[in-house]
Design a protein around this motif. Structure first.
Motif, PDB file in Angstrom:
ATOM      1  N   PHE A   1      46.987  15.524  23.607  1.00 49.01           N
ATOM      2  CA  PHE A   1      46.414  15.964  22.334  1.00 49.01           C
ATOM      3  C   PHE A   1      45.164  16.782  22.625  1.00 49.01           C
ATOM      4  O   PHE A   1      44.163  16.255  23.135  1.00 49.01           O
ATOM      5  CB  PHE A   1      46.076  14.739  21.471  1.00 49.01           C
ATOM      6  CG  PHE A   1      45.414  15.081  20.160  1.00 49.01           C
ATOM      7  CD1 PHE A   1      46.125  15.703  19.154  1.00 49.01           C
ATOM      8  CD2 PHE A   1      44.082  14.787  19.952  1.00 49.01           C
ATOM      9  CE1 PHE A   1      45.520  16.020  17.945  1.00 49.01           C
ATOM     10  CE2 PHE A   1      43.459  15.097  18.751  1.00 49.01           C
ATOM     11  CZ  PHE A   1      44.188  15.713  17.744  1.00 49.01           C
ATOM     12  N   ASN A   2      45.220  18.089  22.324  1.00 52.80           N
ATOM     13  CA  ASN A   2      44.074  18.981  22.541  1.00 52.80           C
ATOM     14  C   ASN A   2      44.276  20.244  21.722  1.00 52.80           C
ATOM     15  O   ASN A   2      45.251  20.382  20.983  1.00 52.80           O
ATOM     16  CB  ASN A   2      43.903  19.297  24.035  1.00 52.80           C
ATOM     17  CG  ASN A   2      45.187  19.755  24.679  1.00 52.80           C
ATOM     18  OD1 ASN A   2      45.670  20.845  24.407  1.00 52.80           O
ATOM     19  ND2 ASN A   2      45.766  18.884  25.527  1.00 52.80           N
ATOM     20  N   GLU A   3      43.336  21.159  21.871  1.00 50.01           N
ATOM     21  CA  GLU A   3      43.360  22.396  21.080  1.00 50.01           C
ATOM     22  C   GLU A   3      44.086  23.535  21.784  1.00 50.01           C
ATOM     23  O   GLU A   3      44.182  24.631  21.231  1.00 50.01           O
ATOM     24  CB  GLU A   3      41.927  22.831  20.759  1.00 50.01           C
ATOM     25  CG  GLU A   3      41.165  21.850  19.894  1.00 50.01           C
ATOM     26  CD  GLU A   3      39.760  22.325  19.576  1.00 50.01           C
ATOM     27  OE1 GLU A   3      39.609  23.216  18.722  1.00 50.01           O
ATOM     28  OE2 GLU A   3      38.813  21.810  20.202  1.00 50.01           O
ATOM     29  N   VAL A   4      44.580  23.320  22.988  1.00 55.90           N
ATOM     30  CA  VAL A   4      45.299  24.369  23.716  1.00 55.90           C
ATOM     31  C   VAL A   4      46.702  24.514  23.128  1.00 55.90           C
ATOM     32  O   VAL A   4      47.425  23.520  23.004  1.00 55.90           O
ATOM     33  CB  VAL A   4      45.378  24.022  25.224  1.00 55.90           C
ATOM     34  CG1 VAL A   4      46.109  25.122  25.987  1.00 55.90           C
ATOM     35  CG2 VAL A   4      43.981  23.815  25.789  1.00 55.90           C
ATOM     36  N   PRO A   5      47.122  25.741  22.760  1.00 56.32           N
ATOM     37  CA  PRO A   5      48.480  25.932  22.230  1.00 56.32           C
ATOM     38  C   PRO A   5      49.544  25.466  23.227  1.00 56.32           C
ATOM     39  O   PRO A   5      49.355  25.536  24.440  1.00 56.32           O
ATOM     40  CB  PRO A   5      48.562  27.453  22.002  1.00 56.32           C
ATOM     41  CG  PRO A   5      47.143  27.896  21.855  1.00 56.32           C
ATOM     42  CD  PRO A   5      46.343  26.991  22.740  1.00 56.32           C
TER      43      PRO A   5
ATOM     44  N   GLU B   1      48.976  19.242  19.023  1.00 57.08           N
ATOM     45  CA  GLU B   1      47.839  20.160  18.969  1.00 57.08           C
ATOM     46  C   GLU B   1      46.880  19.728  17.869  1.00 57.08           C
ATOM     47  O   GLU B   1      47.309  19.379  16.760  1.00 57.08           O
ATOM     48  CB  GLU B   1      48.333  21.586  18.708  1.00 57.08           C
ATOM     49  CG  GLU B   1      47.244  22.640  18.834  1.00 57.08           C
ATOM     50  CD  GLU B   1      47.785  24.051  18.689  1.00 57.08           C
ATOM     51  OE1 GLU B   1      46.988  24.961  18.410  1.00 57.08           O
ATOM     52  OE2 GLU B   1      49.020  24.232  18.864  1.00 57.08           O
ATOM     53  N   GLY B   2      45.581  19.725  18.171  1.00 57.11           N
ATOM     54  CA  GLY B   2      44.586  19.333  17.189  1.00 57.11           C
ATOM     55  C   GLY B   2      43.218  19.179  17.811  1.00 57.11           C
ATOM     56  O   GLY B   2      43.043  19.289  19.032  1.00 57.11           O
ATOM     57  N   ASN B   3      42.238  18.921  16.961  1.00 56.00           N
ATOM     58  CA  ASN B   3      40.847  18.765  17.392  1.00 56.00           C
ATOM     59  C   ASN B   3      40.516  17.274  17.442  1.00 56.00           C
ATOM     60  O   ASN B   3      40.653  16.570  16.437  1.00 56.00           O
ATOM     61  CB  ASN B   3      39.914  19.497  16.421  1.00 56.00           C
ATOM     62  CG  ASN B   3      38.497  19.615  16.962  1.00 56.00           C
ATOM     63  OD1 ASN B   3      38.047  18.773  17.727  1.00 56.00           O
ATOM     64  ND2 ASN B   3      37.790  20.662  16.563  1.00 56.00           N
ATOM     65  N   ALA B   4      40.048  16.805  18.587  1.00 52.30           N
ATOM     66  CA  ALA B   4      39.831  15.370  18.782  1.00 52.30           C
ATOM     67  C   ALA B   4      38.595  14.850  18.066  1.00 52.30           C
ATOM     68  O   ALA B   4      38.365  13.634  18.071  1.00 52.30           O
ATOM     69  CB  ALA B   4      39.724  15.053  20.274  1.00 52.30           C
ATOM     70  N   VAL B   5      37.789  15.707  17.480  1.00 48.29           N
ATOM     71  CA  VAL B   5      36.614  15.234  16.744  1.00 48.29           C
ATOM     72  C   VAL B   5      36.815  15.380  15.231  1.00 48.29           C
ATOM     73  O   VAL B   5      35.857  15.211  14.468  1.00 48.29           O
ATOM     74  CB  VAL B   5      35.338  15.990  17.197  1.00 48.29           C
ATOM     75  CG1 VAL B   5      35.010  15.653  18.629  1.00 48.29           C
ATOM     76  CG2 VAL B   5      35.481  17.486  17.011  1.00 48.29           C
ATOM     77  N   ILE B   6      38.016  15.717  14.813  1.00 51.60           N
ATOM     78  CA  ILE B   6      38.340  15.786  13.382  1.00 51.60           C
ATOM     79  C   ILE B   6      39.231  14.584  13.047  1.00 51.60           C
ATOM     80  O   ILE B   6      40.334  14.436  13.600  1.00 51.60           O
ATOM     81  CB  ILE B   6      39.048  17.113  13.030  1.00 51.60           C
ATOM     82  CG1 ILE B   6      38.113  18.298  13.326  1.00 51.60           C
ATOM     83  CG2 ILE B   6      39.484  17.124  11.567  1.00 51.60           C
ATOM     84  CD1 ILE B   6      38.733  19.659  13.039  1.00 51.60           C
ATOM     85  N   LYS B   7      38.773  13.764  12.145  1.00 50.67           N
ATOM     86  CA  LYS B   7      39.430  12.489  11.884  1.00 50.67           C
ATOM     87  C   LYS B   7      40.848  12.662  11.354  1.00 50.67           C
ATOM     88  O   LYS B   7      41.763  11.944  11.745  1.00 50.67           O
ATOM     89  CB  LYS B   7      38.590  11.679  10.899  1.00 50.67           C
ATOM     90  CG  LYS B   7      39.084  10.249  10.720  1.00 50.67           C
ATOM     91  CD  LYS B   7      38.128   9.433   9.868  1.00 50.67           C
ATOM     92  CE  LYS B   7      38.607   7.998   9.761  1.00 50.67           C
ATOM     93  NZ  LYS B   7      37.679   7.168   8.953  1.00 50.67           N
ATOM     94  N   ARG B   8      41.049  13.643  10.475  1.00 50.39           N
ATOM     95  CA  ARG B   8      42.401  13.797   9.891  1.00 50.39           C
ATOM     96  C   ARG B   8      43.413  14.233  10.946  1.00 50.39           C
ATOM     97  O   ARG B   8      44.604  13.930  10.820  1.00 50.39           O
ATOM     98  CB  ARG B   8      42.357  14.785   8.729  1.00 50.39           C
ATOM     99  CG  ARG B   8      42.067  16.216   9.102  1.00 50.39           C
ATOM    100  CD  ARG B   8      42.182  17.124   7.880  1.00 50.39           C
ATOM    101  NE  ARG B   8      42.004  18.528   8.223  1.00 50.39           N
ATOM    102  CZ  ARG B   8      40.833  19.128   8.316  1.00 50.39           C
ATOM    103  NH1 ARG B   8      39.712  18.442   8.091  1.00 50.39           N
ATOM    104  NH2 ARG B   8      40.764  20.415   8.624  1.00 50.39           N
TER     105      ARG B   8
END
Length: 679
Positions: free
Chosen positions: A437-441, A468-475
């Protein structure tokens, strides 16, 4: 007279130019040429100012002597002496009689005062320059058998602490730091550590490790060990700089007495540095070491504390020493010959000094062989007679439980994530899943993994699941099944590796968000041990909820700064790994003894021997009374070296316990720390 001549030099130069052909090029005025020559002379020759002052003094005495000889009836020699007295002491002309002698004596005395004022200025400048040189760290270090640290990073504080502890038994040592920083700033930062160096002196010098003159200034050829720290740049730039430093070290004409420990940032750059440096170079690849430790600690909870104890000099650590009285003994007898240490390997002299970790019991010690042990210090252990009443008996016929498929989550993207996947592939059973889980496509991830040398199609034991996603965004985190993972690894993201503060802030935020989500999804685990552990935090139900969630799954956070570590450890919501401190411990240990690097490399690798935590039921029956020597001998029946234990309801493990002959009652809830062959 000289000043008058210098004042009118332009006039004479002008007359000379007018006498020449008008078609000639315009020349520089004589006054400027002389001023330039004087400036060059003062810049090139360090004693030019002093010689100029001496020449001016002699000239003044000579001209003054001639003037006094003209207005007095004294001899020329007497006139010269009188002129010197006027120059040396301006008050001597007070007794002069006559208009002519008085005018001359006043002129000489005035020149003398000017000369002595210039002399005071030169002396003051020389003293100020010397003091400034000392303050800026430009003076030479007259030391030998010291440890030299090249570079400055946030690891230096914990590195100095470990080196000071290592040298405590000998009354302290000398550590010299050479960095491209102001000496006063370095000393202020070191003073802020508020750590007792226990007799160890830390000497700072300003300079570049790439300049041979600066290296000679810190007695590089006389150092017993040289540590090259990675810079705060990105990995490739840091390793390129380390390579240039190694090239500079190989160019020292006097040669190097000690070995060089180089902190690398990328495993791919390690062979080039070793190729340039040769046998003198020992490398510690920080990213690779921490990545492998994170995986080991995720698969075996509690291993982080054990590694901190063994890598640091505060508790038990590795030592290698020759003991002639052990020649002819088998390893199984050597194992119980040290009441204050635990033998765990042999340095075989006949095999070129190769270290054989966890050797066969029947191996016989030969001349030149050395023993690898875990002990509190190098002067705290020695072999003794065999302990009495050691009766190991047989291990219970207990089959080690099989490995079950695991589900692991990686939060963030590391530069060497492909190597971590290969380690997991070798460690996990068939059917395991690795969620990334990270922001890299996703397409870019596959390209990066392939470029790193990972063939995804060859993975048999683990299945990659990309999110894919941002680990500091709760949703974004709420879209993941966080309650189903056996282990979660929060990685220091590659995009923030240049900033320790930002990286740790992101890791801490991700940790808190994950625990908060888990605490709402997971059922509470009400046990006696949990209630005892949570009693200190009764003031905060939120912290209690996240701690209860931590009993359900393991989170390993890659923390770079010790201040962030304290925040995590106080709340006890993560089984953390402190990257920079562990790397500093490894650097200090290899600096003290380069042979230990071979041991660490094997324990960190996926092949060979590894450090494990095993349940007590593999070695004893419940409530059985045994001494620790008995446990060690039973461990040999499983081809393992037992180095410590952790009792039930106790948070910290004991490595190299004292009173190994003391009999105690053991429980199946206890666990043992062993070195065993990785299967």
């Amino acid at each position: 007279m000289p000043f008058v001549l210098y004042k009118h030099l332009d006039y004479f130069s002008h007359l000379t130019i007018l006498s020449k052909n008008k078609n000639n090029k315009e020349e520089v005025p004589l006054k400027k040429r002389i001023a330039y020559m004087v400036d060059v002379c003062f810049s090139v020759y360090p004693y030019a100012k002093l010689l100029a002052l001496l020449f001016a003094t002699i000239l003044l005495i000579g001209f003054g002597g001639l003037a006094l000889y003209a207005v007095n009836k004294n001899s020329f020699a007497e006139a010269l002496w009188l002129s010197w007295t006027f120059v040396a002491d301006s008050g001597n002309h007070a007794d002069t009689e006559g208009i002519g002698p008085r005018i001359v004596s006043v002129s000489i005395s005035s020149g003398g005062m000017l000369i002595f004022a210039m002399m005071l200025g030169l002396v003051s400048d020389a003293i100020s320059e010397k003091v400034d040189s000392l303050r800026k760290g430009k003076s030479e270090v007259i030391e030998r058998n010291h440890i030299l640290v090249l570079g400055w990073s946030d690891k230096l504080g914990s590195l100095l602490k470990q080196l000071a502890i290592a040298n405590k038994s000998v009354g302290g040592g000398v550590v010299v730091v050479l960095a491209e920083r102001d000496k006063e700033e370095m000393e202020i930062d070191i003073a802020k550590l508020e750590f007792d160096f226990m007799g160890t002196s830390v000497i700072c010098r300003s300079g570049s490790p790439l300049i041979l003159a600066d290296l000679k200034k810190v007695s590089v050829s006389k150092a017993r060990a040289i540590i090259v720290l990675a810079s705060d740049e990105n990995a490739d730039q840091s390793d390129a700089r380390a390579l240039r430093v190694v090239l500079s070290l190989t160019g020292v004409k006097e040669g190097l007495r000690g070995h060089v420990v180089v902190e690398m940032s990328d495993l791919d750059n390690e062979p080039l540095v070793k190729l340039v440096g040769g046998e003198l170079i020992e490398t510690v690849v920080a990213h690779d070491v921490i990545g492998r430790l994170m995986i080991q600690c995720a698969l075996q909870p509690g291993l982080a504390q054990i590694w901190e104890d063994i890598l640091g000099f505060e508790n038990a650590e590795f030592y290698i020493k020759r003991w002639p009285q052990l020649d002819g003994l088998r390893f199984e007898n050597v194992l119980i010959s040290f009441p204050d240490a635990i033998p765990c390997g042999i340095k075989v002299a006949a095999d070129g000094g190769k270290i054989n970790l966890n050797p066969d019991d029947k191996y016989v010690m030969k001349e030149g062989d050395e023993v690898l042990v875990i002990a509190e210090d190098d002067d705290t252990y020695a072999p003794s007679a065999f302990p009495e009443q050691v009766c190991a008996g047989l291990c219970p016929n207990t089959v080690e439980p099989p490995k079950y498929p695991e589900k692991i989550l990686f939060c963030g993207w590391r530069r060497d994530i492909d190597d971590m996947i290969l380690v997991l592939e070798a460690s996990l059973p068939l059917g395991s899943e690795l969620w990334m889980f990270n922001e890299v496509p996703e397409k870019e991830r596959e390209k990066k993994l392939t470029d790193g040398g990972l063939d995804i199609s060859q993975l048999e034991n683990i299945k990659l699941v990309h999110k894919e996603g941002n680990a500091v965004i709760k949703r974004h985190l709420e879209n993941l099944p966080l309650e189903t993972f056996d282990s979660i690894l929060i990685l220091a993201d590659e995009s923030l590796e240049d900033s320790v503060v930002h990286s740790d802030s992101r890791s801490l935020a991700t940790l808190l968000l994950i625990r908060d989500i888990q605490s709402k999804r997971l059922p509470y685990k009400e046990t006696k041990s949990t209630s005892l552990r949570l009693s200190a935090f009764s003031h905060s139900s939120w912290i209690r909820e996240m701690q209860q969630a931590s009993d359900k799954s393991i989170i390993i956070s890659e923390i770079l700064d010790s201040r962030t570590r304290n925040l995590v450890s106080v709340s006890r919501i993560s089984d953390y790994v402190l990257s920079n401190e562990l790397v500093s411990m490894a650097l200090a240990m290899v600096a003290e003894d380069k042979q230990i690097n071979r041991v660490l490399e094997e324990l960190f690798a996926e092949e060979g021997n590894e450090m494990c935590i095993k349940p007590a039921e593999l070695y004893l029956y419940d409530q059985e009374e045994l001494c620790f020597y008995d446990i060690m001998l039973r461990g040999r029946q499983r081809q393992e070296v037992v180095i410590g234990y952790r009792l039930a309801n106790v948070e910290r493990a004991v490595i190299n316990p004292s009173l190994k002959s003391a009999v105690r009652k053991w429980s199946h809830d206890d666990v043992f720390v062993v070195i065993s062959i990785n299967e």
